[in-house]
Design a protein around this motif. Structure first.
Motif, short mmCIF file in Angstrom:
data_model
loop_
_atom_site.label_atom_id
_atom_site.label_comp_id
_atom_site.label_asym_id
_atom_site.label_seq_id
_atom_site.Cartn_x
_atom_site.Cartn_y
_atom_site.Cartn_z
N ASP A 109 7.87 3.25 3.42
CA ASP A 109 8.69 4.17 3.11
C ASP A 109 9.20 3.98 1.48
N PRO A 110 8.00 4.08 0.52
CA PRO A 110 8.12 4.01 -0.84
C PRO A 110 9.29 5.15 -1.28
N ARG B 198 0.85 -1.13 -0.12
CA ARG B 198 0.14 0.02 0.14
C ARG B 198 1.06 1.11 0.26
N PHE B 199 0.51 2.45 -0.39
CA PHE B 199 1.16 3.77 -0.62
C PHE B 199 0.82 4.28 0.87
N ASP B 200 1.83 3.70 1.84
CA ASP B 200 1.85 4.25 3.01
C ASP B 200 3.37 4.62 3.47
N ALA C 53 4.29 -1.26 -6.86
CA ALA C 53 2.92 -1.46 -7.11
C ALA C 53 2.22 -1.84 -5.49
N GLY C 54 0.72 -1.08 -5.64
CA GLY C 54 -0.15 -1.14 -4.30
C GLY C 54 -1.30 -0.68 -4.93
N ASP D 106 -9.72 4.81 -0.75
CA ASP D 106 -10.59 5.24 0.11
C ASP D 106 -9.78 6.13 1.54
N ASP D 107 -8.46 6.13 1.11
CA ASP D 107 -7.57 6.62 2.21
C ASP D 107 -6.78 7.82 1.75
N PRO D 108 -7.16 8.92 2.27
CA PRO D 108 -6.70 10.08 1.79
C PRO D 108 -5.17 10.29 1.86
N GLU D 109 -4.73 9.81 2.94
CA GLU D 109 -3.17 10.03 3.14
C GLU D 109 -2.36 8.85 2.26
N GLY D 110 -3.22 7.94 1.73
CA GLY D 110 -2.82 6.87 0.38
C GLY D 110 -2.38 7.58 -0.47
N LEU D 111 -3.28 8.29 -0.89
CA LEU D 111 -3.47 9.20 -2.22
C LEU D 111 -2.15 10.05 -2.13
N LEU D 112 -2.20 10.73 -0.98
CA LEU D 112 -1.01 11.90 -0.86
C LEU D 112 0.34 11.10 -1.09
#
Ligand code: UDP
Length: 410
Positions: free
Chosen positions: A233-234, A227-229, A255-256, A261-267
């Motif tokens: 540390d991507p 996940r982009f989290d 890839a993730g 549904d996760d604003p922080e993920g999109l950020l």
């Protein structure tokens, strides 16, 4: 694809291990077992229960799986609890405890555990269901999947009062052990070798997926699936990749999914895209849920897998890659330390520079990468497959149901 049957695992784990499972289960034949968690889809716990419950039934354990209900207010509180248990500084108010208790009470009214011999309550969300325990009947286990090594003190005190009313607690990693008045059992999570995410794939399918994403099959591929989290540390991976590429021609795949549904993920996804710039050799793939075959193919098509997490519960992606005989480079955090033994089943690094160095060294030494990958697969085979998980659950049930029996005859 249809779920695999117990017998299908014979080709993976061998006949002896399968027979041992069946013999252990014979001591428990007909036992009623209930699992309770807070979601039927998404997340590792649900993924494991989807597999575990049918396999238990095949072993003649009358297993059932209940999911507690909650509104947004409940899940906002439990998410905050989750972060606080993971060590994040959070303020927990009396109102939050009240919401938590109210939903647990409501769920307790709807659920009936009469006649259950074993009840496994997963994670903190349904923990107060222990109130339903009938005096002296059945064994109750709190199955904790999260890192509780440095929890929010007040919250842990609140939860501990419930945990200690169970017959035992199961934790995923030795570092998560707590001072408790009840026995703690160490059982790591597991992957299903026959699921779409892990099963063998034909070469042309793997090639097709790489082509679909315009990834060049003739040059090395370094991949992180996550996940982009920020905790994964991507950005650190991109930085390490830049350093590697100054010396070796290669590509990066990040890839993730799960960001919609996760604003922080999109950020985080946006930050990663910016850091990557217009580099055609950095492939950022935002995958939809259920892209299991594609994830499988991306890992199998990669030269080296990175899991650069700064904090991790267990890190199923690590075992998933190791099972595919991939050399994995990770940081020594959470349950990753159970999976990656430095220089034996993968490489552990402590910094972005260390990550770049490790990637370069594996790309330059494919024999070393292959050797680590072979060890990695064997290590997962012996420790982190669903069948081993099943065996450990059976043993805990046997131990709790027969506390005075020292030897279990097979
Ligand atoms: N995963 C997935 N799609 C993605 C990214 C991850 O299905 O786009 C899966 C991954 O294969 C693994 C799980 O989600 O099975 C992530 O579990 P892990 O313990 O590695 O990390 P978490 O996301 O729970 O922090």
């Amino acid at each position: 694809m249809a779920l695999a049957r117990l017998e299908d695992y014979r080709e993976v784990i061998g006949g002896a291990e399968l027979e041992e499972l069946k013999q252990l289960a014979r001591h428990l034949g007909g036992v009623r077992m209930a699992h309770v968690n807070s979601t039927s889809v998404g997340g590792g716990v649900a993924e494991i229960l989807h597999r575990m419950v049918p396999l238990l039934r095949e072993l003649d354990i009358r297993a059932r799986w209940d999911v507690i209900k909650g509104g947004d207010d409940f899940f906002n509180v439990t998410k905050l609890f989750h972060n606080a248990l993971h060590g994040k500084a959070e303020t927990i108010t009396d109102d939050m405890y009240q919401v938590f208790l109210d939903y647990n009470r409501r769920n307790a009214q709807e659920l009936d555990f009469g006649g259950q011999d074993c009840v496994f309550i997963h994670d903190p969300q349904p923990i107060c269901l222990i109130d339903k325990r009938e005096q002296g009947r059945g064994c109750w286990v709190w199955r904790c999947h999260i890192d509780i090594s440095a929890p929010h003190a007040g919250l842990w005190e609140f939860l501990r009062r419930y945990v200690e009313r169970y017959d035992g607690a199961i934790i995923s990693s030795p570092g998560f052990a707590q001072q408790l008045a009840v026995p703690q059992y160490l059982i790591p999570p597991s992957i299903d070798p026959l699921a779409d995410k892990n099963r063998e794939l034909p070469d042309d399918f793997i090639a097709g997926v790489l082509d679909k994403y315009a990834i060049d099959r003739s040059r090395p591929i370094v991949t992180q699936i996550s996940r982009f989290d920020r905790f994964k540390d991507p950005l650190g991976v991109v930085e390490a990749f830049h350093a590697v590429r100054r010396k070796i021609d290669c590509q990066l795949v990040l890839a993730g999914g799960g960001a919609t549904d996760d604003p922080e993920g999109l950020l985080v996804l946006e930050e990663v895209k910016q850091r990557a710039g217009a580099d055609p050799d950095i492939h950022i793939l935002h995958l939809p849920p259920g892209a299991d075959l594609e994830i499988n193919a991306l890992v199998r098509g990669s030269t080296v897998i990175v899991q650069n997490s700064l904090k991790e519960g267990f890190g199923l992606t690590v075992s998933e890659a190791m099972w595919k005989s991939k050399a994995v480079i990770s940081r020594p955090v959470g349950g990753i330390t159970q999976q990656v033994i430095h220089d034996a089943t993968g490489l552990l690094v402590h910094s972005t520079e260390g990550l770049a160095f490790a990637i370069r060294s594996l790309l330059a030494n494919p024999d070393t990468a292959a050797h680590l990958g072979r060890n990695a697969r064997q290590f997962v085979r012996h420790n982190f497959l669903i069948t081993r998980h099943l065996r450990r659950y059976l043993l805990v049930m046997l131990a709790l149901r027969n506390p005075t029996q020292q030897v279990i005859e097979l």
